[in-house]
Design a protein around this motif. Sequence first.
Motif, PDB file in Angstrom:
ATOM      1  N   PHE A   1       0.835  -1.202   0.000  1.00  0.00           N
ATOM      2  CA  PHE A   1       0.000   0.000   0.000  1.00  0.00           C
ATOM      3  C   PHE A   1       0.872   1.256   0.000  1.00  0.00           C
ATOM      4  O   PHE A   1       0.610   2.208  -0.748  1.00  0.00           O
ATOM      5  CB  PHE A   1      -0.915  -0.012   1.229  1.00  0.00           C
ATOM      6  CG  PHE A   1      -1.974   1.057   1.225  1.00  0.00           C
ATOM      7  CD1 PHE A   1      -3.243   0.785   0.747  1.00  0.00           C
ATOM      8  CD2 PHE A   1      -1.698   2.325   1.712  1.00  0.00           C
ATOM      9  CE1 PHE A   1      -4.227   1.762   0.751  1.00  0.00           C
ATOM     10  CE2 PHE A   1      -2.667   3.315   1.712  1.00  0.00           C
ATOM     11  CZ  PHE A   1      -3.939   3.032   1.228  1.00  0.00           C
TER      12      PHE A   1
ATOM     13  N   TRP B   1      -2.650   5.239  -7.596  1.00  0.00           N
ATOM     14  CA  TRP B   1      -4.097   5.493  -7.536  1.00  0.00           C
ATOM     15  C   TRP B   1      -4.481   6.921  -7.935  1.00  0.00           C
ATOM     16  O   TRP B   1      -5.644   7.305  -7.764  1.00  0.00           O
ATOM     17  CB  TRP B   1      -4.601   5.251  -6.121  1.00  0.00           C
ATOM     18  CG  TRP B   1      -4.493   3.824  -5.669  1.00  0.00           C
ATOM     19  CD1 TRP B   1      -5.028   2.723  -6.268  1.00  0.00           C
ATOM     20  CD2 TRP B   1      -3.811   3.345  -4.519  1.00  0.00           C
ATOM     21  NE1 TRP B   1      -4.725   1.592  -5.567  1.00  0.00           N
ATOM     22  CE2 TRP B   1      -3.967   1.943  -4.477  1.00  0.00           C
ATOM     23  CE3 TRP B   1      -3.069   3.957  -3.508  1.00  0.00           C
ATOM     24  CZ2 TRP B   1      -3.419   1.154  -3.466  1.00  0.00           C
ATOM     25  CZ3 TRP B   1      -2.532   3.172  -2.506  1.00  0.00           C
ATOM     26  CH2 TRP B   1      -2.705   1.792  -2.488  1.00  0.00           C
TER      27      TRP B   1
ATOM     28  N   SER C   1      -8.055   7.479  -9.421  1.00  0.00           N
ATOM     29  CA  SER C   1      -8.733   6.210  -9.712  1.00  0.00           C
ATOM     30  C   SER C   1     -10.107   6.214  -9.050  1.00  0.00           C
ATOM     31  O   SER C   1     -10.251   6.713  -7.940  1.00  0.00           O
ATOM     32  CB  SER C   1      -7.911   5.016  -9.220  1.00  0.00           C
ATOM     33  OG  SER C   1      -7.738   5.075  -7.813  1.00  0.00           O
TER      34      SER C   1
ATOM     35  N   CYS D   1     -13.533   4.742  -7.209  1.00  0.00           N
ATOM     36  CA  CYS D   1     -14.037   3.624  -6.404  1.00  0.00           C
ATOM     37  C   CYS D   1     -15.183   3.039  -7.218  1.00  0.00           C
ATOM     38  O   CYS D   1     -16.242   3.655  -7.348  1.00  0.00           O
ATOM     39  CB  CYS D   1     -14.506   4.113  -5.038  1.00  0.00           C
ATOM     40  SG  CYS D   1     -13.143   4.691  -3.990  1.00  0.00           S
TER      41      CYS D   1
ATOM     42  N   CYS E   1     -12.340   0.085  -3.939  1.00  0.00           N
ATOM     43  CA  CYS E   1     -11.536   1.079  -4.668  1.00  0.00           C
ATOM     44  C   CYS E   1     -10.215   0.442  -5.097  1.00  0.00           C
ATOM     45  O   CYS E   1      -9.951  -0.734  -4.840  1.00  0.00           O
ATOM     46  CB  CYS E   1     -11.244   2.284  -3.774  1.00  0.00           C
ATOM     47  SG  CYS E   1     -12.668   3.001  -2.910  1.00  0.00           S
ATOM     48  N   GLY E   2      -9.374   1.259  -5.731  1.00  0.00           N
ATOM     49  CA  GLY E   2      -7.996   0.846  -5.974  1.00  0.00           C
ATOM     50  C   GLY E   2      -7.666   0.333  -7.357  1.00  0.00           C
ATOM     51  O   GLY E   2      -6.546  -0.138  -7.575  1.00  0.00           O
ATOM     52  N   ASP E   3      -8.608   0.417  -8.305  1.00  0.00           N
ATOM     53  CA  ASP E   3      -8.329  -0.031  -9.673  1.00  0.00           C
ATOM     54  C   ASP E   3      -8.333   1.176 -10.605  1.00  0.00           C
ATOM     55  O   ASP E   3      -9.394   1.729 -10.905  1.00  0.00           O
ATOM     56  CB  ASP E   3      -9.376  -1.048 -10.122  1.00  0.00           C
ATOM     57  CG  ASP E   3      -9.189  -1.462 -11.576  1.00  0.00           C
ATOM     58  OD1 ASP E   3      -8.128  -1.158 -12.159  1.00  0.00           O
ATOM     59  OD2 ASP E   3     -10.108  -2.094 -12.132  1.00  0.00           O
TER      60      ASP E   3
ATOM     61  N   GLY F   1      -3.704  -4.226  -5.776  1.00  0.00           N
ATOM     62  CA  GLY F   1      -3.967  -2.819  -5.516  1.00  0.00           C
ATOM     63  C   GLY F   1      -5.383  -2.504  -5.084  1.00  0.00           C
ATOM     64  O   GLY F   1      -5.662  -1.391  -4.631  1.00  0.00           O
ATOM     65  N   GLN F   2      -6.315  -3.451  -5.218  1.00  0.00           N
ATOM     66  CA  GLN F   2      -7.707  -3.175  -4.869  1.00  0.00           C
ATOM     67  C   GLN F   2      -7.980  -3.458  -3.388  1.00  0.00           C
ATOM     68  O   GLN F   2      -7.539  -4.477  -2.854  1.00  0.00           O
ATOM     69  CB  GLN F   2      -8.647  -4.011  -5.735  1.00  0.00           C
ATOM     70  CG  GLN F   2      -8.633  -3.610  -7.208  1.00  0.00           C
ATOM     71  CD  GLN F   2      -9.742  -4.273  -7.988  1.00  0.00           C
ATOM     72  OE1 GLN F   2     -10.889  -4.308  -7.555  1.00  0.00           O
ATOM     73  NE2 GLN F   2      -9.402  -4.804  -9.160  1.00  0.00           N
ATOM     74  N   PHE F   3      -8.726  -2.562  -2.789  1.00  0.00           N
ATOM     75  CA  PHE F   3      -9.063  -2.704  -1.365  1.00  0.00           C
ATOM     76  C   PHE F   3     -10.510  -2.272  -1.152  1.00  0.00           C
ATOM     77  O   PHE F   3     -11.142  -1.689  -2.033  1.00  0.00           O
ATOM     78  CB  PHE F   3      -8.126  -1.862  -0.501  1.00  0.00           C
ATOM     79  CG  PHE F   3      -8.113  -0.393  -0.840  1.00  0.00           C
ATOM     80  CD1 PHE F   3      -9.002   0.491  -0.238  1.00  0.00           C
ATOM     81  CD2 PHE F   3      -7.211   0.110  -1.769  1.00  0.00           C
ATOM     82  CE1 PHE F   3      -9.002   1.835  -0.549  1.00  0.00           C
ATOM     83  CE2 PHE F   3      -7.203   1.474  -2.096  1.00  0.00           C
ATOM     84  CZ  PHE F   3      -8.094   2.336  -1.483  1.00  0.00           C
TER      85      PHE F   3
END
Length: 286
Positions: free
Chosen positions: A150, A159, A162, A164, A177-179, A221-223
């Motif tokens: 992260f 990010w 980017s 959500c 989020c995170g893409d 990377g997605q969270f």
Amino acid sequence: MTKEQERARARRRHEEQQKTAKPPVSDSTRDKQVFGVILAVILVIAAVIAVPKLVGGSDTPAPAAGGATTPATSTAGTSAAGKGGLQAGQKLAAGCTAPPPLQATPKKQTQVPAKATAAGKTFVATVKTTCGDITLELDGVKAPQTVASFINLAKTGYWAPSPCHRITTEGIFVLQCGDPTGTGQGGPGYGFGIENAPKDGKYAKGVLAMARTQDPNSNGGQFFITYKETQLPTDGGGYTIFGKVTKGLDIVEKIAANKALPPSPQDGTPVSPISILSVSVTEKKA
């Protein structure tokens, strides 16, 4: 009257009756009638079969409650928020600004960051969004590899910006989020395994966790952030908890209140878009 005269009179009556009678049905006409009946039956059967498809049958799956749909499997499609501006059906939530366009070329990496950079430490991350700042506390003690990743993605601007791309409002309660691609399928170019996943699958309100595919080594990377207590499947090892929201959870709740765009308002692109503009991270001193 002689018998000959009676026979002649009977013959004339018969001839008169034949003149007024309907002509018999020919073989060709009869065939046409039979064919017409058969065709009508076929059309009726076809209509009965077609009706359920036209009105929408029960073969379209719907998101299930109770965690059957997980943050790992979202393929909600390109977020309109990431394209800049609003698409049909979207509206800005109070205090939000219009989302910026998607990154022209999302940044890619191949090397998993060393977890030693985060091990045993706690960090504070400030996520600036189009709806205000969300403050996170990152737990490098329980999830050093995830926190190291992260921090690395934040420093490299992965990010920025980017969208959500996903909100869920039934069964599970998360903002994902995170893409940078906004599709729910993008990643930084590397993956790593699960850390600190609850064995009972319970994720408290305000938890910060990683999204992944069915592959337990697909964290990237997605969270997601839970805005209500959420029960998630434990199949495959669960989902890494690597921090919590300490400020700004009301922003997530505000986005969730407006649900997702049709046809699935309980799981999909948020009606009220929110995009990450930047992420900064500092170590928390004891």
